[in-house]
Structure formats: C-alpha cells, structure tokens
Design a protein around this motif. Structure first.
Motif, PDB file in Angstrom:
ATOM      1  N   ASP A  14       3.923  -2.543  12.208  1.00 17.70           N
ATOM      2  CA  ASP A  14       5.075  -3.067  12.938  1.00 17.70           C
ATOM      3  C   ASP A  14       6.398  -2.659  12.313  1.00 17.70           C
ATOM      4  O   ASP A  14       7.462  -3.091  12.746  1.00 17.70           O
ATOM      5  CB  ASP A  14       4.971  -4.589  13.031  1.00 17.70           C
ATOM      6  N   ARG A  15       6.334  -1.855  11.264  1.00 14.31           N
ATOM      7  CA  ARG A  15       7.573  -1.357  10.660  1.00 14.31           C
ATOM      8  C   ARG A  15       7.548   0.160  10.642  1.00 14.31           C
ATOM      9  O   ARG A  15       7.565   0.781   9.584  1.00 14.31           O
ATOM     10  CB  ARG A  15       7.723  -1.897   9.240  1.00 14.31           C
ATOM     11  N   ALA A  16       7.491   0.722  11.824  1.00 10.51           N
ATOM     12  CA  ALA A  16       7.429   2.175  11.917  1.00 10.51           C
ATOM     13  C   ALA A  16       8.812   2.766  11.677  1.00 10.51           C
ATOM     14  O   ALA A  16       9.827   2.176  12.048  1.00 10.51           O
ATOM     15  CB  ALA A  16       6.915   2.587  13.287  1.00 10.51           C
ATOM     16  N   ASP A  17       8.842   3.923  11.024  1.00  8.69           N
ATOM     17  CA  ASP A  17      10.104   4.644  10.845  1.00  8.69           C
ATOM     18  C   ASP A  17      10.502   5.372  12.117  1.00  8.69           C
ATOM     19  O   ASP A  17      11.677   5.597  12.378  1.00  8.69           O
ATOM     20  CB  ASP A  17       9.957   5.650   9.700  1.00  8.69           C
ATOM     21  N   ARG A  18       9.484   5.763  12.877  1.00  7.69           N
ATOM     22  CA  ARG A  18       9.762   6.441  14.148  1.00  7.69           C
ATOM     23  C   ARG A  18       8.771   5.948  15.188  1.00  7.69           C
ATOM     24  O   ARG A  18       7.611   5.695  14.879  1.00  7.69           O
ATOM     25  CB  ARG A  18       9.625   7.962  14.004  1.00  7.69           C
ATOM     26  N   GLY A  46      -4.316  17.256  12.722  1.00  3.74           N
ATOM     27  CA  GLY A  46      -3.867  17.106  11.339  1.00  3.74           C
ATOM     28  C   GLY A  46      -3.777  15.685  10.814  1.00  3.74           C
ATOM     29  O   GLY A  46      -3.451  15.478   9.646  1.00  3.74           O
ATOM     30  N   HIS A  47      -4.015  14.703  11.670  1.00  2.00           N
ATOM     31  CA  HIS A  47      -3.879  13.302  11.262  1.00  2.00           C
ATOM     32  C   HIS A  47      -4.921  12.467  12.000  1.00  2.00           C
ATOM     33  O   HIS A  47      -5.252  12.768  13.140  1.00  2.00           O
ATOM     34  CB  HIS A  47      -2.505  12.732  11.659  1.00  2.00           C
ATOM     35  N   SER A  48      -5.391  11.410  11.351  1.00  2.00           N
ATOM     36  CA  SER A  48      -6.098  10.404  12.135  1.00  2.00           C
ATOM     37  C   SER A  48      -5.104   9.268  12.351  1.00  2.00           C
ATOM     38  O   SER A  48      -4.213   9.037  11.536  1.00  2.00           O
ATOM     39  CB  SER A  48      -7.347   9.912  11.411  1.00  2.00           C
ATOM     40  N   VAL A  49      -5.245   8.606  13.498  1.00  2.00           N
ATOM     41  CA  VAL A  49      -4.307   7.537  13.825  1.00  2.00           C
ATOM     42  C   VAL A  49      -5.051   6.207  13.840  1.00  2.00           C
ATOM     43  O   VAL A  49      -6.238   6.144  14.178  1.00  2.00           O
ATOM     44  CB  VAL A  49      -3.607   7.780  15.186  1.00  2.00           C
ATOM     45  N   LEU A  50      -4.354   5.166  13.447  1.00  2.00           N
ATOM     46  CA  LEU A  50      -4.915   3.817  13.433  1.00  2.00           C
ATOM     47  C   LEU A  50      -4.618   3.160  14.776  1.00  2.00           C
ATOM     48  O   LEU A  50      -3.461   3.129  15.213  1.00  2.00           O
ATOM     49  CB  LEU A  50      -4.269   3.007  12.306  1.00  2.00           C
ATOM     50  N   ILE A  51      -5.646   2.652  15.428  1.00  2.00           N
ATOM     51  CA  ILE A  51      -5.416   2.006  16.717  1.00  2.00           C
ATOM     52  C   ILE A  51      -4.801   0.631  16.475  1.00  2.00           C
ATOM     53  O   ILE A  51      -5.306  -0.165  15.679  1.00  2.00           O
ATOM     54  CB  ILE A  51      -6.725   1.908  17.509  1.00  2.00           C
ATOM     55  N   VAL A  52      -3.687   0.369  17.143  1.00  2.19           N
ATOM     56  CA  VAL A  52      -2.980  -0.901  16.986  1.00  2.19           C
ATOM     57  C   VAL A  52      -3.342  -1.839  18.136  1.00  2.19           C
ATOM     58  O   VAL A  52      -3.716  -2.996  17.912  1.00  2.19           O
ATOM     59  CB  VAL A  52      -1.450  -0.680  16.945  1.00  2.19           C
ATOM     60  N   GLU A  77      -1.264   1.676  21.746  1.00  5.90           N
ATOM     61  CA  GLU A  77      -0.352   1.775  20.606  1.00  5.90           C
ATOM     62  C   GLU A  77      -1.168   2.245  19.419  1.00  5.90           C
ATOM     63  O   GLU A  77      -2.208   1.646  19.103  1.00  5.90           O
ATOM     64  CB  GLU A  77       0.242   0.395  20.275  1.00  5.90           C
ATOM     65  N   VAL A  78      -0.735   3.309  18.773  1.00  2.00           N
ATOM     66  CA  VAL A  78      -1.402   3.795  17.571  1.00  2.00           C
ATOM     67  C   VAL A  78      -0.337   4.099  16.528  1.00  2.00           C
ATOM     68  O   VAL A  78       0.848   4.215  16.857  1.00  2.00           O
ATOM     69  CB  VAL A  78      -2.251   5.064  17.838  1.00  2.00           C
ATOM     70  N   ALA A  79      -0.756   4.192  15.272  1.00  2.00           N
ATOM     71  CA  ALA A  79       0.206   4.460  14.203  1.00  2.00           C
ATOM     72  C   ALA A  79      -0.451   5.323  13.138  1.00  2.00           C
ATOM     73  O   ALA A  79      -1.676   5.314  12.980  1.00  2.00           O
ATOM     74  CB  ALA A  79       0.698   3.155  13.599  1.00  2.00           C
ATOM     75  N   PHE A  80       0.371   6.075  12.431  1.00  2.00           N
ATOM     76  CA  PHE A  80      -0.153   6.900  11.340  1.00  2.00           C
ATOM     77  C   PHE A  80       0.962   7.170  10.334  1.00  2.00           C
ATOM     78  O   PHE A  80       2.140   7.015  10.635  1.00  2.00           O
ATOM     79  CB  PHE A  80      -0.722   8.230  11.867  1.00  2.00           C
ATOM     80  N   ARG A  81       0.535   7.541   9.132  1.00  2.00           N
ATOM     81  CA  ARG A  81       1.496   7.957   8.115  1.00  2.00           C
ATOM     82  C   ARG A  81       1.623   9.468   8.185  1.00  2.00           C
ATOM     83  O   ARG A  81       0.609  10.163   8.203  1.00  2.00           O
ATOM     84  CB  ARG A  81       0.980   7.535   6.735  1.00  2.00           C
TER      85      ARG A  81
END
Ligand SMILES: [Cu+2]
Length: 648
Positions: free
Chosen positions: A507-511, A571-577, A603-607
């Motif tokens: 919940d604190r995404a930079d983008r 290039g990335h795996s994403v976390l399902i939100v 909604e998904v998120a990744f670093r």
C-alpha cells in the motif's frame, strides 16, 4: 451480477436504444402514428434504463463507464430530450388523427436521437477508454452531420408531403445547411487530426521523471555471469531452430517450427546454482528466433525480447544465453520473435531447476507441458494417455506448464494433493485439497505434490477422460473408470495456503500504473487495426512505464473487453494484492502470468530489482501481436535495439 454480465447487459440496452429510436423515426416518416408512438415510448424507457446500467457500471470502476458518462449519455440525453420536446406532443396528438405527417423537426429529432445512441455505442466499441478529445469531436460531428442529412431528406417535398416551403424559407434553410455542414466537417476534421498527435512516450506512475543526463547502462551490458555458483556446474545446450515435419509418438505428423526437430524442444534441467549456457542457432526460421526464459528473472540482456534486449537471430545466426540457475522451480522457454506463430508451431521447451539438496526431491517428478497443435492437445509429446508407475506412499510432483495462449483446466482424480508452487514460486503452507478444478493461465505453471495412494490417480486435462496422465501402483495401463470432473469447483488461489510476510508494503507504492485492456481502433506497427489495446493504444505506441531501481511498483490491470488476458511481465514476479477489490487472504502468491478475465480488476505489486528494458504484455500471443504490449523501462537503462516489424 458480475461486471462482465453488466457490460453485456449495457451493450444490449444500448443496442435496443439505437433500434427503438431509429424505428420510431422510420415509422413516423411512414405515418404509422400509433406504432411510432409505441416505439417512441419504448425508446424513452430504454434510454432511462441505459442511464441505470451505466450508473451501475461506473460503480464497478470508472474505466468501465468513462466514455459512456462523459460522451455517450450526454449526446443521447440532449438528442433524446429534443426528440421528446419536438416529436412527443405531435406523436401523442397523431393518435387521434392517424395518417397525419409529423413535422420535419420532429422526424429529424427522432433520427438524431438514434444517431446519438449509435455514436455512443460506436465510441465504446471502437475507441473505449480513455475518452479523448479526438474521439469526442468525431462522434459529435458525426451525429450532427447525421442530423443535417436527416433534415435535408425530411425537407424534400416528397418526405414533407404536400406542404412545400415557400422560396425565401428554402434559401435560408440552404444557408443554414451549408453553415452546419462546415461546422460538422470542421469538428470532425479536427478530431481526426488530433488522432495523429504523437502520444506521450513515457508515463511515470506518479514517481519522478527520468533523471536525464545521468550515466546510462545499455541492456547489452546487463548480461549473466560466466561461472556457476560455488558447488554448481555448467549446463550446456545448443538449440537449433528450424522448420519441418515432426512425428509424435502416436504417429501424427506435425508441420512444425521446432528446436532440434523435437516437440517440445529439449528439456533443460539444472540444479540450483548451476550456470545455464544455451547457444541458439537458426537454421531456417525466416522471421528470426530468440529464446525467452518465461518466468525466469534473468539479467535483462539474456531475456530474448527482440527489439528490446537483442535483435532476433536470423538465418545462420547465433546467440549465446548465460544465466545462473538461482531460482528453483518450473519454467519454460520459447521464441519471442513472431511468437504468435513460432510458439504455436513448436518453438518452446521446459526449464526446470531443482534444489541442490537431493533429499528434497520427489520420487516421481514429471514435467508436463501442455500444447495444442492444430487442435491436437499434447501433454509432453503425447496425445494419448500416458501411464507412470509409482509405489504406494511415493512422493510425486507433477509440473503442469501451459504453453498455449488460452487457459487449461486440470483435475486430479483419485488422490488428495497440494499446489506446492505457482509459476515456480513455492506457496506458504498449501493445504491438501481434492476434487477441485485447477485453471492454469496461458504461460502459467502449477506444481502439484501428492503422496501416492495404493489406487490409481489420474490427471485430466479439460475434462478429457481419454487423455491425460495415469499414475498406477501396479503399472496396469487399463486404469479405473474416471469420474466426470465438470462439476468440480475451481480452486481459488485467493484463499489458499497461509498468510506470510511479504518484503514490502503493497500500500506504499512508489509508482502506480493502471493498465486498461480492451479492443479498439489503434495503430499497431504503424498500421491502423482493430487492435487489442492498452489504454486505447497498440504497441509500440503505448507509452513506456518508467521505474527506478528499488521502487515498489503497483499495477492496476483492468479488463474492459470480453476476452481473457493473461498478463505477463518479463524479468519480475509480481505479488497478487487483490482481485475485484477482494484482498488475498491465503499464502502470498508470486506470479509472472495472471489471468485477467473479462470485467476483472487485478492489483499486483513488485519491487523493481532487475534493471533493464522489459516487455510487459498479454500472453495470449495473438493479442500481443495485435498490439497488447508495452515496455517497463528502468531509469538509466538504454537499449540500442528498436522495435521493427514483427518483433514480439
Ligand atoms: Cu489478451
């Protein structure tokens, strides 16, 4: 009601609106007054119903209703109100004097309401989200032009009956007609002109723009290491891509594009820490070929994305891929050049990395890629049922790999099992399940583990009771009568396994980027097409997404269309939100491909921890070819390669 049902209902109501407004105009022109009045009443009611369906859609997400709320309904509202005021009273009066003509203004108003309804529907189908000034101008100009045309037709003596207008009124009308035409052409022309405005080349998702002027690194420098990790070895393969007939064990001949004349291509296996070194050669694929390591987070220069990380390997050319096998799990590889044809025809294979500690291995470990060749579904290289022997109590791992462009349904009959891993990544404490259906997205993988019972176990694919895989304790190929699995409920990964800590705060995404998927008119590879669109555009006209290394990035992926889109970020795996606003309550699920079904919002998120220029696209490969692709670009990373022709 699900969102997609609401979308369909809204389409039906919109179509009814078009039909009833136009029909009321036609019947009024034919002086069928009673019928015209009935259709007019129906049109008013349907228009009010449309307000309700659009209002309901907008509660599901602004993306589903924006062009309807901002353009379609206002156009229809204005034209419909004019029709009510101009035609309504006369139609009511005509009830008592059947056969009397409606004045031209009333007829024009009825037809214009029909044109407005039609224009709104066309905007939804051809342009969609987001609404642009260009679309709005073209649509309004078209309705206006339609009204002018209807006015001209209605004013001809034949249409207006005996009441021909006197000459002065005619010349004034002609002047107004010319002026109106100029306005319509001007507005429409401006709208069309705006279509050719260059789109923004990059979006930043609310984060800072590119640093600019700083040191940049080229993707060609982002290559893998040349040595294995301590204790590892080097796994070497040479894959030669070519065309020709490949005969399956069943005797069926496939006119294939294949690696080493094999379907699937050679299985690549390694132990954790090994160096994988694969030399790709092209002997006869005219369009060129690459190797993309689907789901494996390789350094960007090894990713095999033509036009982004390399040029496609052309005839007699060669490219050497090197990367460390530091992710354990089930993956696959395939060409990324003209992939909608190349992968379908056979340019794919599996990549499995096992733990170095052999004590963690299962007794029976089967890798089962599913692929469809011209309607024939094969598991591995078999179209018939395959039989494997497993002693009772043996540990078994089944690695399901969907190499097709559409989802497949699996069912395991005869044993309880766990879904140990999704897309190569282990789930946290997955519970035992039985008699559930597993829906595997295009490109996705599930690892199923079970303890072999003393009775047979069958893996069914898409409910087919003749094919699939049979595990027996005795080696008896006859097998049991298989159950009908059609009614088994789908296992929902939303609630499977146990929660665990994740490495960043979602919940604190930079983008935060929103990706709206739809169909519509757009430019794809420089040509206009009825494309598969991302935010109303087709590749390569979709703006790049800019991130900086270390950013937490969030995606909202919205499917406005009526087709499933398996979204795949390289290039990335994403976390399902969450899905449709419902948070995941089970194990964290890390995926590289997730199915966004019609009407769904994910909604998904990744670093952002793997610098490069990465493709981000629908893994229904024909959709990707038809424009549904964009790039994720790290600040400070450049590429000397450019998209040309049939990359993708
Ligand atoms: Cu798609």
């Amino acid at each position: 009601m699900t969102t997609v049902q609401l979308i369909l209902l809204d389409h039906v109501v919109a179509l009814l609106g078009v039909a009833s407004w136009i029909a009321s105009g036609v019947t009024a022109a034919l002086r069928r007054s009673r019928l015209a009045l009935g259709l007019f009443g129906g049109a008013v009611l349907v228009t009010l119903a449309r307000v309700a369906t659009v209002a309901a859609l907008s509660t599901r997400g602004w993306w589903f209703a924006q062009e309807k709320v901002l353009l379609g309904l206002p156009m229809l509202g204005v034209a419909g109100l004019a029709a009510v005021l101009l035609a309504g009273p006369r139609l009511l009066a005509a009830r008592r004097t059947p056969g009397e003509a409606l004045p031209a203004s009333g007829l024009v108003a009825l037809f214009t309401a029909g044109f407005a309804a039609l224009a709104g529907l066309a905007v939804t189908f051809l342009a969609g989200y987001p609404l642009t000034w260009s679309t709005a101008l073209v649509a309004v100009a078209a309705v206006y032009a339609g009204a002018l045309l209807a006015g001209r037709v209605a004013a001809t003596p034949a249409a207006a009956g005996a009441e021909a207008s006197p000459a002065p009124a005619l010349s004034r009308r002609r002047f107004l007609g010319v002026a109106g035409g100029v306005v319509a052409v001007g507005a429409g022309g401006t709208g069309v002109g705006l279509l050719f405005r260059a789109p923004a080349s990059v979006v930043t998702g609310g984060g800072p723009a590119a640093a600019g002027g700083g040191a940049t690194v080229s993707v060609t420098d982002l290559r893998g290491p040349g040595t294995p990790a301590a204790g590892g070895t080097t796994v070497r393969h040479t894959l030669t891509a070519g065309t020709g007939t490949v005969t399956l064990p069943s005797g069926r001949e496939i006119d294939a594009w294949a690696f080493d004349k094999r379907l699937p291509g050679p299985a690549i296996t390694a132990a954790e820490g090994d160096l994988i070194e694969v030399t790709l050669r092209n002997h006869g694929i005219d369009d060129g070929v690459t190797l993309h390591w689907h789901g494996y987070d390789v350094p960007c220069g090894e990713d095999g994305a033509p036009g982004a990380t390399q040029s496609a390997v052309t005839a007699r050319g060669e490219f050497v891929y090197r990367f460390r096998a530091d992710q354990v799990g089930t993956y696959w590889y395939h060409t990324h050049q003209t992939s909608h044809i190349g992968v379908r025809r056979g340019l794919y294979g599996t990549l499995v990395v096992r733990p170095r500690d052999a004590g963690r291995a299962e007794e029976l470990d089967l890798t089962l890629p599913v692929h469809t060749f011209d309607g024939t579904v094969v598991i591995g290289d078999q179209e018939a049922r395959t039989v494997h022997t497993a002693r009772p109590g043996a540990s078994v791992r089944l690695r399901l790999v969907n190499t097709d462009s559409v989802p497949h349904r699996f069912a395991l009959a005869g044993a309880a099992f766990r879904v140990a891993a999704v897309d190569g990544r282990d789930l946290n404490q997955p519970g035992e399940v039985r008699e559930v259906e597993l829906r595997l997205p295009a490109g996705g993988r599930y690892d199923l583990v079970l303890s072999m019972p003393d009775t047979p176990v069958a893996l069914l694919l898409d409910g087919d009771r003749d094919g699939g895989v049979l595990l027996t304790p005795t080696g008896d190929a006859a097998g049991p009568a298989l159950p009908d699995t059609a009614g088994w409920p789908e296992l929902d990964l939303l609630r499977y396994g146990e929660p665990a800590a994740v490495p960043f705060d979602v919940d604190r995404a930079d983008r935060h980027f929103t990706i709206v998927l739809d169909r519509g008119l757009a430019m794809v590879d420089g040509r206009p097409a009825f494309a598969q669109t991302v935010d109303g555009r087709g590749y390569p006209s979709v703006p790049d997404q800019l991130v900086a290394e270390g950013d937490v990035v969030r995606y909202t992926v919205v499917n406005r269309s009526l087709e499933t889109h398996p979204w795949h970020l390289h290039g990335h795996s994403v976390l399902i939100v969450s899905r449709d606003g419902t948070r995941f309550t089970g194990s964290p699920v890390w995926v590289d491909t997730f199915d966004v079904r019609p009407g769904e919002i994910w909604e998904v998120a990744f670093r952002a921890g793997n610098p490069g220029v990465w493709m981000n696209h629908c893994h229904n490969l024909p959709h990707q070819e038809q424009g549904m692709m964009l790039r994720l670009v790290y600040d400070g990373v450049s590429t000397p390669f450019s998209h040309a022709g049939h990359a993708g």
